[in-house]
Scaffold this motif. Sequence first.
Motif, PDB file in Angstrom:
ATOM      1  N   ARG A  38     -61.924 109.536  82.849  1.00  0.00           N
ATOM      2  CA  ARG A  38     -61.149 108.469  82.230  1.00  0.00           C
ATOM      3  C   ARG A  38     -61.647 107.108  82.718  1.00  0.00           C
ATOM      4  NH1 ARG A  38     -55.200 109.199  85.123  1.00  0.00           N
ATOM      5  NH2 ARG A  38     -55.786 108.373  87.188  1.00  0.00           N
ATOM      6  N   GLN A  39     -61.405 106.113  81.885  1.00  0.00           N
ATOM      7  CA  GLN A  39     -61.792 104.757  82.238  1.00  0.00           C
ATOM      8  C   GLN A  39     -60.681 103.799  81.820  1.00  0.00           C
ATOM      9  OE1 GLN A  39     -65.606 103.421  80.747  1.00  0.00           O
ATOM     10  NE2 GLN A  39     -65.747 101.869  82.349  1.00  0.00           N
ATOM     11  N   ALA A  40     -60.100 103.160  82.806  1.00  0.00           N
ATOM     12  CA  ALA A  40     -59.059 102.162  82.555  1.00  0.00           C
ATOM     13  C   ALA A  40     -59.714 100.801  82.355  1.00  0.00           C
ATOM     14  CB  ALA A  40     -58.085 102.124  83.723  1.00  0.00           C
ATOM     15  N   PRO A  41     -59.025  99.884  81.700  1.00  0.00           N
ATOM     16  CA  PRO A  41     -59.596  98.547  81.481  1.00  0.00           C
ATOM     17  C   PRO A  41     -59.993  97.880  82.792  1.00  0.00           C
ATOM     18  CG  PRO A  41     -57.634  98.854  80.136  1.00  0.00           C
ATOM     19  CD  PRO A  41     -57.713 100.029  81.063  1.00  0.00           C
ATOM     20  N   GLY A  42     -61.227  97.383  82.823  1.00  0.00           N
ATOM     21  CA  GLY A  42     -61.706  96.689  83.999  1.00  0.00           C
ATOM     22  C   GLY A  42     -62.081  97.566  85.164  1.00  0.00           C
ATOM     23  N   VAL A  93     -58.914 105.274  78.574  1.00  0.00           N
ATOM     24  CA  VAL A  93     -59.608 106.077  77.576  1.00  0.00           C
ATOM     25  C   VAL A  93     -60.073 107.343  78.281  1.00  0.00           C
ATOM     26  CG1 VAL A  93     -61.542 106.226  75.978  1.00  0.00           C
ATOM     27  CG2 VAL A  93     -60.347 104.049  76.291  1.00  0.00           C
ATOM     28  N   TYR A  94     -59.735 108.472  77.720  1.00  0.00           N
ATOM     29  CA  TYR A  94     -60.082 109.766  78.309  1.00  0.00           C
ATOM     30  C   TYR A  94     -61.269 110.357  77.558  1.00  0.00           C
ATOM     31  CZ  TYR A  94     -55.985 109.737  81.278  1.00  0.00           C
ATOM     32  OH  TYR A  94     -55.072 109.418  82.258  1.00  0.00           O
ATOM     33  N   TYR A  95     -62.274 110.742  78.335  1.00  0.00           N
ATOM     34  CA  TYR A  95     -63.501 111.273  77.766  1.00  0.00           C
ATOM     35  C   TYR A  95     -63.693 112.735  78.149  1.00  0.00           C
ATOM     36  CZ  TYR A  95     -64.812 106.366  77.103  1.00  0.00           C
ATOM     37  OH  TYR A  95     -64.848 105.032  76.730  1.00  0.00           O
TER      38      TYR A  95
END
Length: 123
Positions: A38-42, A93-95
């Motif tokens: 996952r990638q959070a903003p910033g 966003v989950y990848y």
Amino acid sequence: QAQLVESGGGLVQAGGSLRLSCAASGRTFTNYAMGWFRQAPGKEREFVALISASGRIINSEDAVKGRFTISRDNAKNTVFLQMNSLKPEDTAVYYCAAAPTTMALQRNLDTYWGQGTQVTVSS
């Protein structure tokens, strides 16, 4: 051409649950390790959980602390992430990703990636 497609993201209140799915196509990933990041903003992308071809699970304790469960259905070429007790800090966003081995997956070597699905947890 191999492809991973995530689904199941959305907006949920804190304490709620979501189940993410990742459907693979173009080739079989039965012998591949599959996982979620996952990638959070910033922030940088972080590891969430993975499951090997044999079903061995590795979780990121820092990220999920027992709230998330990864599973796979090889007959459907699909991997899932059940997320419970969601918190606003889980917003990201989950990848979905797949690689020949768990080590390759954790090191992003020979790895297939999906486009991602947004998960937003409101407080």
